[in-house]
Design an enzyme around this catalytic site. Sequence first.
Site, short mmCIF file in Angstrom:
data_model
loop_
_atom_site.label_atom_id
_atom_site.label_comp_id
_atom_site.label_asym_id
_atom_site.label_seq_id
_atom_site.Cartn_x
_atom_site.Cartn_y
_atom_site.Cartn_z
N THR A 15 80.79 63.91 46.24
CA THR A 15 80.83 63.16 44.98
C THR A 15 79.44 62.79 44.50
OG1 THR A 15 83.01 62.25 45.51
CG2 THR A 15 81.70 61.04 43.90
N SER A 64 83.38 67.50 50.77
CA SER A 64 83.26 67.26 52.21
C SER A 64 84.44 67.72 53.04
CB SER A 64 82.96 65.78 52.48
OG SER A 64 83.98 64.94 52.04
N THR A 98 82.27 61.61 50.76
CA THR A 98 82.73 60.47 51.58
C THR A 98 83.97 60.77 52.40
OG1 THR A 98 84.00 59.59 49.70
CG2 THR A 98 81.75 58.79 49.97
#
Length: 333
Positions: A15, A64, A98
Amino acid sequence: MTQRAKVAFIGTGGTISSVGRDSLDLLDYTATGTRLEAGAILDAVPEARAVADLIPVPFRAVPSPAIGFAEWRDLVLLCERLAGDHPDLAGIVIGHGTATLEETAYALGLTLTVDLPVVLVGAQRPISALSSDAGLNLVAALRTAADPASRGRGVLVVLNDEIQAAREVTKTSVARLQTFRTADFGVLGQVDGPDVRYYRRAERQHAPGTPFDIRGLSALPRVDVSYAHADADGTAVRAFRAAGARGIVSAGLAPGMTPPAEAEALAQAAAAGIVVVQSTRAGSGVVPLTTRLRECGILSADNLTPQKARILLALALTVTADPQEVARIFATF
């Protein structure tokens, strides 16, 4: 004139690198598929260059969930190369999505070979968003990596002006900015403007100097996580055994229990030579090594979350399959 610290910034995507459709695209920004490389992120946050002398290092630009062992190994090698190429390097910051940031942080915290501050940073809002946290999180992470007080503390995670330990921190909210928390112990420190302040240290051992060398490995031993729930009957455990798991982590009901059929399947796995570790889905607290667990040959994950217990168990299995030695590793790291 005081010489500024030199900090490398590795961009892996996530992000913090993402560009949405417009400034109000806070949730569906991945649909554009646009992610900035490390240099472009620094260009988008010009304040970052006022903090340190920066070395942008492109790596990958992916969400991720696409990051796992291969990337952890490559990051270990990349950090080693950066330290060798830049003897005056003060620290390394890794931009990361994250979703799996805490797993990458813990894996690196067990396997890095460099004695430098390594800080992982992410964002809850894309860099293109109104009131994005990407820029200030990046600046805080760079300040942390550049600070001599960060050396020797293991891999750190910095978001929302808070410094957390890689072993302890976990993501607790989908969209809130204060999502990264250390439930049992709290933050290590805080970044207040230009000041990096520490208040405690994490006690468990960490890299460099661990027995886990992944630089030459093509994969980790297979370790799976079985999530406990009412009426769980051991089907997942049996499937993991059939798939060749060398270890199984049970994300049990708090304080570390499973329904009877699941418990039987886990005991059978342990009896068959698979290393079984009991964690809990509660997200906080130590799993007690009860009489039942001892009799079944099942180990305690201590207070590690299931996803982090999986990483430590897989790394442990690269050096030993002796349950007593694995238990010692869980008490050490």
